[in-house]
Design a protein around this motif. Structure first.
Motif, PDB file in Angstrom:
ATOM      1  N   ALA A  27       0.835  -1.205   0.000  1.00 12.14           N
ATOM      2  CA  ALA A  27       0.000   0.000   0.000  1.00 12.14           C
ATOM      3  C   ALA A  27       0.866   1.250   0.000  1.00 12.14           C
ATOM      4  O   ALA A  27       0.578   2.229  -0.702  1.00 12.14           O
ATOM      5  CB  ALA A  27      -0.931  -0.015   1.210  1.00 12.14           C
ATOM      6  N   GLU A  28       1.943   1.222   0.767  1.00  9.27           N
ATOM      7  CA  GLU A  28       2.858   2.365   0.816  1.00  9.27           C
ATOM      8  C   GLU A  28       3.522   2.599  -0.540  1.00  9.27           C
ATOM      9  O   GLU A  28       3.612   3.728  -1.021  1.00  9.27           O
ATOM     10  CB  GLU A  28       3.916   2.104   1.890  1.00  9.27           C
ATOM     11  N   GLU A  32       3.208   5.879  -2.990  1.00 13.57           N
ATOM     12  CA  GLU A  32       4.374   6.590  -3.502  1.00 13.57           C
ATOM     13  C   GLU A  32       4.342   6.684  -5.020  1.00 13.57           C
ATOM     14  O   GLU A  32       4.681   7.718  -5.605  1.00 13.57           O
ATOM     15  CB  GLU A  32       5.655   5.901  -3.051  1.00 13.57           C
ATOM     16  N   GLU A  33       3.907   5.600  -5.670  1.00 11.54           N
ATOM     17  CA  GLU A  33       3.846   5.588  -7.129  1.00 11.54           C
ATOM     18  C   GLU A  33       2.815   6.581  -7.641  1.00 11.54           C
ATOM     19  O   GLU A  33       3.063   7.313  -8.603  1.00 11.54           O
ATOM     20  CB  GLU A  33       3.526   4.176  -7.629  1.00 11.54           C
ATOM     21  N   THR A  34       1.638   6.655  -6.995  1.00 13.33           N
ATOM     22  CA  THR A  34       0.616   7.614  -7.435  1.00 13.33           C
ATOM     23  C   THR A  34       1.097   9.046  -7.222  1.00 13.33           C
ATOM     24  O   THR A  34       0.861   9.909  -8.080  1.00 13.33           O
ATOM     25  CB  THR A  34      -0.720   7.388  -6.693  1.00 13.33           C
ATOM     26  N   GLU A  35       1.783   9.286  -6.120  1.00 11.33           N
ATOM     27  CA  GLU A  35       2.323  10.631  -5.888  1.00 11.33           C
ATOM     28  C   GLU A  35       3.376  10.989  -6.929  1.00 11.33           C
ATOM     29  O   GLU A  35       3.407  12.113  -7.436  1.00 11.33           O
ATOM     30  CB  GLU A  35       2.926  10.726  -4.479  1.00 11.33           C
ATOM     31  N   ARG A  36       4.222  10.026  -7.281  1.00 10.51           N
ATOM     32  CA  ARG A  36       5.253  10.270  -8.286  1.00 10.51           C
ATOM     33  C   ARG A  36       4.622  10.574  -9.641  1.00 10.51           C
ATOM     34  O   ARG A  36       5.041  11.488 -10.358  1.00 10.51           O
ATOM     35  CB  ARG A  36       6.181   9.054  -8.390  1.00 10.51           C
ATOM     36  N   LYS A  37       3.575   9.831 -10.004  1.00  8.86           N
ATOM     37  CA  LYS A  37       2.890  10.068 -11.271  1.00  8.86           C
ATOM     38  C   LYS A  37       2.243  11.449 -11.301  1.00  8.86           C
ATOM     39  O   LYS A  37       2.267  12.136 -12.332  1.00  8.86           O
ATOM     40  CB  LYS A  37       1.838   8.979 -11.521  1.00  8.86           C
ATOM     41  N   MET A  38       1.655  11.872 -10.188  1.00  7.23           N
ATOM     42  CA  MET A  38       1.044  13.200 -10.117  1.00  7.23           C
ATOM     43  C   MET A  38       2.114  14.286 -10.279  1.00  7.23           C
ATOM     44  O   MET A  38       1.889  15.288 -10.977  1.00  7.23           O
ATOM     45  CB  MET A  38       0.297  13.380  -8.790  1.00  7.23           C
TER      46      MET A  38
END
Length: 180
Positions: A27-28, A32-38
């Motif tokens: 989940a962490e 992190e991946e969604t934040e990086r993509k944003m």
């Protein structure tokens, strides 16, 4: 070897703890991946679309800016439409090809192979084509083997045969017969 179920080396409470930790780490990582993509998306948008400076613009300059933005939106919409048409066309072609593949696979049946008797000359003419000019007679080149017929002794009375073969003279006859 036992036929019963194998016992795990890890207890069930330990397994559960490991699963919980794995899910937390996953989940962490997802977060992190969604934040990086944003962040990547925002960086790309900031690069492609500069921020608007509306302060200090006259009405005519704002109208020109709006017309320019509408024109850019129309260009992007046309590109998006063209790309979506290409994608749908390619998807349709892929689907048609997959249908053809399944159709061909269902129609094709492997034929049963049959043994074909062919002469040596015909085989050479097929293999060599026009270069096959000589007529080979393979049967003439084969070695002839004479079969020796087993000598069948007429045995009328076995006692006479035993008496004739007994002693040194009988062994000499056997030795002479096998030598010839």
């Amino acid at each position: 070897m036992t036929d019963g179920p194998r016992k795990s080396k890890i207890s069930s409470s330990r397994k559960l703890g490991l699963k919980i930790r794995l899910l937390a780490v996953a989940a962490e990582m997802l977060q992190e991946e969604t934040e990086r993509k944003m962040q990547e998306r925002e960086a790309v948008l900031a690069e492609r679309v500069p921020p608007l400076k509306l302060s200090g613009l006259s009405l005519q300059e704002m109208l020109d800016l709006c017309k320019d933005l509408h024109h850019k939106i129309d260009v992007v919409d046309e590109e998006r439409y063209d790309i979506s048409l290409k994608v749908s066309k390619n998807a349709k072609e892929i689907e048609d090809m997959n249908l053809k593949i399944t159709e061909i696979q269902s129609k094709f049946k492997k034929p049963t192979l049959r043994r074909v008797k062919i002469s040596a000359e015909a085989m050479l003419s097929v293999l060599l084509g026009s270069r096959h000019k000589e007529n080979f007679d393979f049967k003439a080149n084969l070695k002839t083997v004479k079969k020796e017929e087993d000598k069948k002794d007429e045995v009328t009375d076995w006692r006479k045969n035993v008496e004739a073969m007994s002693g040194m003279e009988g062994r000499k006859k056997l030795f002479d017969a096998s030598g010839n």
